[in-house]
Scaffold this motif. Structure first.
Motif, PDB file in Angstrom:
ATOM      1  N   GLN A   1      -2.766   0.735  -3.978  1.00  0.00           N
ATOM      2  CA  GLN A   1      -2.276  -0.555  -3.809  1.00  0.00           C
ATOM      3  C   GLN A   1      -1.693  -1.505  -4.754  1.00  0.00           C
ATOM      4  OE1 GLN A   1      -5.772  -2.587  -1.913  1.00  0.00           O
ATOM      5  NE2 GLN A   1      -5.137  -2.060   0.224  1.00  0.00           N
TER       6      GLN A   1
ATOM      7  N   THR B   1       0.934  -1.202   0.047  1.00  0.00           N
ATOM      8  CA  THR B   1      -0.143  -0.174  -0.042  1.00  0.00           C
ATOM      9  C   THR B   1       0.836   1.276   0.055  1.00  0.00           C
ATOM     10  OG1 THR B   1      -1.675  -1.123   1.151  1.00  0.00           O
ATOM     11  CG2 THR B   1      -1.803   1.030   1.341  1.00  0.00           C
TER      12      THR B   1
ATOM     13  N   GLY C   1       0.607   5.221   0.503  1.00  0.00           N
ATOM     14  CA  GLY C   1      -0.350   6.467   0.853  1.00  0.00           C
ATOM     15  C   GLY C   1      -1.788   5.675   1.258  1.00  0.00           C
ATOM     16  N   ASP C   2      -2.638   6.393   1.125  1.00  0.00           N
ATOM     17  CA  ASP C   2      -4.090   5.902   1.471  1.00  0.00           C
ATOM     18  C   ASP C   2      -4.903   5.444   0.277  1.00  0.00           C
ATOM     19  OD1 ASP C   2      -3.748   6.888   4.327  1.00  0.00           O
ATOM     20  OD2 ASP C   2      -4.634   8.775   3.685  1.00  0.00           O
ATOM     21  N   HIS C   3      -4.379   5.446  -0.772  1.00  0.00           N
ATOM     22  CA  HIS C   3      -5.214   5.275  -1.963  1.00  0.00           C
ATOM     23  C   HIS C   3      -4.933   4.293  -3.044  1.00  0.00           C
ATOM     24  CE1 HIS C   3      -7.982   8.068  -0.514  1.00  0.00           C
ATOM     25  NE2 HIS C   3      -7.169   9.087  -0.447  1.00  0.00           N
TER      26      HIS C   3
END
Length: 62
Positions: free
Chosen positions: A19, A13, A15-17
């Protein structure tokens, strides 16, 4: 440079967004899947370099 070891089916992963999943490994080839928002550009290095060269040429001709 961060170097990670992953097995088939495992995910990284960013960051947050974003994958990145290892889909398969066969010989010297690794298949990966990238799940990222549409606004995040994802290109192979050779495509990125080609686009960069084209962009530089276009900027110089203006």
């Amino acid at each position: 440079m961060l170097i990670l070891t992953r097995k088939t089916g495992e995910t990284i992963t960013i960051g947050d967004h974003v994958q990145i999943q290892v889909l398969s490994v066969k010989g010297g080839q690794v298949r990966i899947g990238i799940d990222a928002p549409r606004e995040v550009l994802v290109n192979r290095e050779e495509v990125f370099e080609c686009l960069s060269v084209e962009g530089d040429g276009a900027a110089k001709t203006k």
